[in-house]
Design an enzyme around this catalytic site. Sequence first.
Site, PDB file in Angstrom:
ATOM      1  CB  CYS A 114      -0.938   0.010   1.200  1.00 37.59           C
ATOM      2  SG  CYS A 114      -2.014  -1.422   1.250  1.00 37.59           S
ATOM      3  CG  HIS A 253      -3.253   3.600   2.647  1.00 38.47           C
ATOM      4  ND1 HIS A 253      -3.689   3.318   1.381  1.00 38.47           N
ATOM      5  CD2 HIS A 253      -3.271   2.417   3.333  1.00 38.47           C
ATOM      6  CE1 HIS A 253      -3.954   2.020   1.296  1.00 38.47           C
ATOM      7  NE2 HIS A 253      -3.720   1.459   2.471  1.00 38.47           N
ATOM      8  CG  ASN A 283      -6.658  -0.571   1.731  1.00 44.87           C
ATOM      9  OD1 ASN A 283      -6.004  -0.200   0.758  1.00 44.87           O
ATOM     10  ND2 ASN A 283      -6.104  -1.014   2.839  1.00 44.87           N
TER      11      ASN A 283
END
Length: 334
Positions: A114, A253, A283
């Site tokens: 990520c 994020h 996500n």
Amino acid sequence: MNNKAGILGIGSYLPEKIIDNLYFEKTMDTSDEWIKTRTGISERRIANDNEATSDLATKAALKAIKCAKLKPENIDLVIVATATSDMVFPSTACIVQNNIGATKAAAFDMSAACSGFIYAMTVAKQFVENKVYQNVLVIGAEVLSRVLDYTDRTTSILFGDGAGAVVIGNVEFGGILSTYLGSDGSGKEFLNIPAGGSKLPASQNTIDNKLHTIKMAGNDVYKFAVRIMGDASLKALEMANLKTCNIDYLIPHQANIRIIEASAKRLKLNMDKVYVNLDKCGNMSAASIPVALDEAYRLGKIKKGDNVVLVGFGGGLTWGSSVVNWSIQGGKNE
Ligand code: COA
């Protein structure tokens, strides 16, 4: 003359198909209410069966190149940050390079889960500021729906598919003021896909035990995330000689609304200075930050001259942050 690298153009693409929380309510022991209160997620986009990561990446890339008022043949390097590459090799970046017709570009993938987009942006900045390349296309793209176990309520509800891209080049104004990266491989067990690599190649056993899907120790990742998002943002600010009061906008994020709120609190920011799209997108790993950045820019929330903090964390464990002084005019209604 400003010698800094910055963002010349930006674009993103989300697949059309939507899976909402009611889908999970019908298929496993969970509820819309649990998912919303514990994560902030209401729905996520899912790629069609015939769409791979490179397809999403290609669409986002073409938009970013157009926004930068460039042509694919002006791109010198393509970097795709992804945890869900089309195949082990060739790299997804090579597939995108061919799809968009970036005939003069080198291409490679970046693996930092990520945090991948900030890692890739940092690499692009070095190439541009060292005058090796003029225009570097950086893409964060994921089709995480292919690596989820849709019988596991602790992971499947969290993730979605999408792609975001930027062109990094020399900017006359502002630019990427700082980047900060970190890793801690001792946390490799907290978040991973165990099988499909050289350690545990595909076998009947790995398939039967769903070892090609995301495994996560949610609580451990949560505690790490809350700490590192604040720490990393403060480090990038310090490296740019700025303070929390100089932040105009935060692009975190998009993993969990509670992690985002804790980061905003640590940075003394009201939530109206923080972009959140995880309610609609979930996500999207390496795609989360560039998609959020593109949406915030197009909604007119980020203006030329603004100090924008980007911050992310992910598998590895890895983390990264950056302060970008925004250099593109326009935004709303563009
Ligand atoms: N629906 C209903 N119950 C669920 C559930 C779901 N989808 N998922 C887990 N639960 C249950 C658990 O089984 C547990 O039950 P138990 O107490 O009977 O054992 C209970 O809810 C609490 O679980 P817990 O893990 O403590 O919940 P939480 O508040 O920590 O939330 C996460 C779980 C995953 C949402 C949270 O830990 C998180 O966001 N972690 C970070 C994940 C992340 O960011 N990953 C990506 C990194 S890039």
